[in-house]
Write a protein that holds these residues in place. Sequence first.
Motif, short mmCIF file in Angstrom:
data_model
loop_
_atom_site.label_atom_id
_atom_site.label_comp_id
_atom_site.label_asym_id
_atom_site.label_seq_id
_atom_site.Cartn_x
_atom_site.Cartn_y
_atom_site.Cartn_z
N SER A 54 0.83 -1.22 0.12
CA SER A 54 0.02 -0.19 -0.18
C SER A 54 1.02 1.31 0.02
CB SER A 54 -0.90 0.07 1.34
OG SER A 54 -0.15 0.11 2.48
N ALA A 55 2.10 1.32 0.26
CA ALA A 55 3.08 2.36 0.21
C ALA A 55 4.11 2.33 -0.76
CB ALA A 55 3.78 2.41 1.53
N LEU A 56 3.94 1.56 -1.85
CA LEU A 56 4.92 1.36 -3.01
C LEU A 56 4.95 2.91 -3.86
CD1 LEU A 56 4.37 -2.27 -4.18
CD2 LEU A 56 6.11 -1.32 -3.04
N ARG A 57 6.13 3.19 -4.46
CA ARG A 57 6.41 4.23 -5.37
C ARG A 57 6.41 5.30 -4.62
NH1 ARG A 57 8.64 2.13 -9.10
NH2 ARG A 57 8.41 3.58 -10.67
N ARG A 58 6.66 5.35 -3.37
CA ARG A 58 6.92 6.83 -2.40
C ARG A 58 8.18 7.11 -1.81
NH1 ARG A 58 1.84 5.49 1.39
NH2 ARG A 58 3.15 6.55 2.62
N GLY A 59 9.27 6.24 -2.46
CA GLY A 59 10.53 6.40 -2.06
C GLY A 59 10.84 5.86 -0.70
#
Length: 151
Positions: free
Chosen positions: A87-92
Amino acid sequence: MIFSSPDPASDPYFAVALLTLQRTSYALEADLIDDDRIPPLQEDEVGLTAWRGHWVTAWEGVDLVGAIAWSTGDDAVEIEKIMVSPSALRRGIASDLLGQVLQHAGGREVAAATGRSNAPAVALYAKHGFHAVGDEQVPPGIWITRLRRVA
């Protein structure tokens, strides 16, 4: 985002949360490499808490969204695991966690491994100056790429 360095062996609640994160994160890698026999998916709470290395975790409020584990030697640092909640992918988050380890490494070489077919992980490591040094089967039939970053 809050970073912390808890010990899963000293906090059963955290150990369960970390194992849940590990299973959901590595399930994505299993899909990418088309094999669910990867070691982090086979590990249980006992194995997770028995490992004696270093952890940095990333939290959003009370939600554990990422973690990285590494071990240190005299001349090198070995990244054992890096995981981010689906749920927290692609946020660095993985990049921030990797940066924490690279700061800790100082001038030492840093080694890592990931599924050979895990293009997002290979790209993450390349972005941070890692270079592939070879492929290996661990266990048989599962290919990983070994990577190194020289200071």
